[in-house]
Design a protein around this motif. Sequence first.
Motif, mmCIF file in Angstrom:
data_model
loop_
_atom_site.group_PDB
_atom_site.id
_atom_site.type_symbol
_atom_site.label_atom_id
_atom_site.label_comp_id
_atom_site.label_asym_id
_atom_site.label_seq_id
_atom_site.Cartn_x
_atom_site.Cartn_y
_atom_site.Cartn_z
ATOM 1 N N LEU A 187 30.169 41.001 42.774
ATOM 2 C CA LEU A 187 29.894 40.609 44.152
ATOM 3 C C LEU A 187 31.102 39.813 44.630
ATOM 4 C CD1 LEU A 187 28.199 40.203 46.677
ATOM 5 C CD2 LEU A 187 27.029 38.311 45.528
ATOM 6 N N TYR A 188 31.847 40.392 45.563
ATOM 7 C CA TYR A 188 33.087 39.789 46.050
ATOM 8 C C TYR A 188 32.980 39.543 47.559
ATOM 9 C CZ TYR A 188 35.264 40.855 41.569
ATOM 10 O OH TYR A 188 35.558 40.893 40.233
ATOM 11 N N LEU A 189 32.906 38.269 47.925
ATOM 12 C CA LEU A 189 32.828 37.860 49.323
ATOM 13 C C LEU A 189 33.994 36.937 49.670
ATOM 14 C CD1 LEU A 189 28.994 37.030 49.460
ATOM 15 C CD2 LEU A 189 30.103 39.188 50.038
ATOM 16 N N ASP A 190 35.051 36.988 48.881
ATOM 17 C CA ASP A 190 36.167 36.059 49.008
ATOM 18 C C ASP A 190 36.994 36.305 50.265
ATOM 19 O OD1 ASP A 190 36.542 38.426 47.209
ATOM 20 O OD2 ASP A 190 38.650 37.925 47.496
ATOM 21 N N LEU A 191 37.723 35.273 50.662
ATOM 22 C CA LEU A 191 38.683 35.338 51.775
ATOM 23 C C LEU A 191 38.032 35.834 53.065
ATOM 24 C CD1 LEU A 191 41.769 36.734 49.835
ATOM 25 C CD2 LEU A 191 41.333 34.367 50.513
ATOM 26 N N ASN A 192 36.949 35.152 53.425
ATOM 27 C CA ASN A 192 36.306 35.344 54.715
ATOM 28 C C ASN A 192 36.144 33.974 55.360
ATOM 29 O OD1 ASN A 192 35.383 38.299 55.295
ATOM 30 N ND2 ASN A 192 34.970 38.032 53.112
ATOM 31 N N GLU A 193 35.170 33.813 56.232
ATOM 32 C CA GLU A 193 34.950 32.525 56.894
ATOM 33 C C GLU A 193 33.485 32.129 56.815
ATOM 34 O OE1 GLU A 193 36.715 32.470 60.805
ATOM 35 O OE2 GLU A 193 38.444 33.624 60.157
ATOM 36 N N PHE A 194 32.864 32.355 55.678
ATOM 37 C CA PHE A 194 31.460 32.007 55.508
ATOM 38 C C PHE A 194 31.286 30.488 55.510
ATOM 39 C CE2 PHE A 194 31.550 36.208 53.292
ATOM 40 C CZ PHE A 194 30.741 36.875 54.201
ATOM 41 N N THR A 195 30.181 30.035 56.083
ATOM 42 C CA THR A 195 29.866 28.612 56.165
ATOM 43 C C THR A 195 28.508 28.364 55.516
ATOM 44 O OG1 THR A 195 28.936 28.990 58.379
ATOM 45 C CG2 THR A 195 31.224 28.248 58.259
ATOM 46 N N GLY A 196 28.077 27.099 55.557
ATOM 47 C CA GLY A 196 26.794 26.757 54.954
ATOM 48 C C GLY A 196 26.916 26.628 53.447
ATOM 49 N N ALA A 203 30.657 39.577 37.691
ATOM 50 C CA ALA A 203 31.710 38.829 38.392
ATOM 51 C C ALA A 203 31.210 38.398 39.763
ATOM 52 C CB ALA A 203 32.964 39.685 38.542
ATOM 53 N N LEU A 204 31.482 37.148 40.108
ATOM 54 C CA LEU A 204 31.097 36.598 41.408
ATOM 55 C C LEU A 204 32.282 35.832 41.982
ATOM 56 C CD1 LEU A 204 29.040 35.846 43.621
ATOM 57 C CD2 LEU A 204 28.358 33.898 42.194
ATOM 58 N N SER A 205 32.740 36.231 43.165
ATOM 59 C CA SER A 205 33.843 35.547 43.827
ATOM 60 C C SER A 205 33.485 35.276 45.276
ATOM 61 C CB SER A 205 35.128 36.383 43.759
ATOM 62 O OG SER A 205 36.175 35.721 44.457
ATOM 63 N N ILE A 206 33.443 33.987 45.628
ATOM 64 C CA ILE A 206 33.207 33.588 47.022
ATOM 65 C C ILE A 206 34.290 32.596 47.414
ATOM 66 C CG2 ILE A 206 31.388 32.949 48.670
ATOM 67 C CD1 ILE A 206 29.328 33.350 46.613
ATOM 68 N N SER A 207 35.459 32.762 46.858
ATOM 69 C CA SER A 207 36.568 31.838 47.100
ATOM 70 C C SER A 207 37.144 32.021 48.500
ATOM 71 C CB SER A 207 37.662 32.069 46.063
ATOM 72 O OG SER A 207 38.166 33.394 46.167
ATOM 73 N N GLY A 208 37.852 30.991 48.948
ATOM 74 C CA GLY A 208 38.559 31.096 50.219
ATOM 75 C C GLY A 208 37.654 31.198 51.421
ATOM 76 N N GLU A 215 30.943 36.748 33.610
ATOM 77 C CA GLU A 215 32.205 36.600 32.889
ATOM 78 C C GLU A 215 33.277 35.962 33.766
ATOM 79 O OE1 GLU A 215 33.372 40.383 31.375
ATOM 80 O OE2 GLU A 215 31.705 40.520 29.966
ATOM 81 N N ASN A 216 33.148 36.150 35.089
ATOM 82 C CA ASN A 216 34.159 35.645 36.014
ATOM 83 C C ASN A 216 33.451 34.996 37.196
ATOM 84 O OD1 ASN A 216 36.242 35.221 37.827
ATOM 85 N ND2 ASN A 216 37.288 37.139 37.370
ATOM 86 N N LEU A 217 33.666 33.690 37.380
ATOM 87 C CA LEU A 217 33.078 32.959 38.501
ATOM 88 C C LEU A 217 34.194 32.236 39.245
ATOM 89 C CD1 LEU A 217 30.752 31.780 40.148
ATOM 90 C CD2 LEU A 217 30.477 30.022 38.385
#
Length: 380
Positions: free
Chosen positions: A210-219, A233-238, A256-258
């Motif tokens: 699940l990759y939601l990185d490099l967006n403008e999510f808030t909350g 793998a889970l990425s919500i960076s940036g 394995e990857n957070l």
Amino acid sequence: MANASGLLLLTMSRNDFTGPIPTNLGNLRDLMYLQLNGNRFGLNKLDDLSFIGSLTNCTNLRKLMLSKNQFGGVLPSSVANLSSKLETLSLGSNKISGSIPQEIGNLNNLYLLEIDDNMISGSIPESIGKLSKLQQLRIVTNNISGKIPSSIGNTTGLSYLAAAANKLEGRIPAELGNCTNLQALYLGSNRLTGVIPEQVIGISSLTIGLYLDLNEFTGSLPSQVGKLKNLGALSISGNKLTGEIPSALGDCQVLENLDLHGNFLDGAIPSSLDQLKGIQQLDLSQNNLSGQIPEFLGKLPLMRLNLSHNMFEGEVPKVGVFNNICAFSVVGKNMKLCGGIHPLHLPACPIKFSKKNKRAFPDKMIPLIIILPIVLLFGA
């Protein structure tokens, strides 16, 4: 070749063929599989895909694979008039421009639509929701803009959705949570906003990533993330996430990857993360996390740990990943850290005395202070 009227399968994949595709292939009315991927077909000209119009005569066509060539020009609207039996449409890694036709919903037997790595613009058509048998939608690395249509929730058989590296905007539709067979969701590097829907972060079928990185999510990061018990793998960076790391994240024991770096998360690292027994890479850098660095992190099978640019304090552990200066980082705003291995060059930690020890010392000294002068006086 177009005179071979009984031809059912024409495959020339992974060769080094060049040049244009004949526009009379439509004479092969019984053709079921046309596989030309992995060559150098096309001249990067506007009419490179004009032959697709003739393929509308092939009413039994099930696979059309044109990826990894040099086709240029606009994606013709005739692509939506191909056989209703078409199952695979692969156009990735070319130089195709234009937009996805609104009529794409006519291809109601399609299970793979791949247009990765092109120059497609426009928006994802609402008619995508008519593709009830769609299993894979791959539109990564294009110039697609606009919102993700709520109709995407009608593609309940979808297992792989990759739309990263585009210009998508607005919120993720909560209806995407209806896709309960989804195994991989790639929406990174877009312009998506709003909160992360609980219905999406809690799709328990997600296993690959699940990759939601490099967006403008808030909350905050919803606690429903704990439903991702089989996610790798889970990425919500940036993004612009706030609040604490939910303790429910510890339920994702297959991770394995957070990667949560580059947000505004605060608070301490929750103790529940000691349940991430398979974690290999953990990046919590560039947040506002505080408190002590938990020693249990050194007991996890981490190959890479990044805690830099936070506000941690206290002693840096010396076990596990913390024994390898090349495997972890605590640089930046962590100004109150101490100890750790020598290459960190951190100040030594203050010696701690327990309250018990502090009381014991004076208790032993009191008799000496009273008796010693008396002994000396009478001894004289």
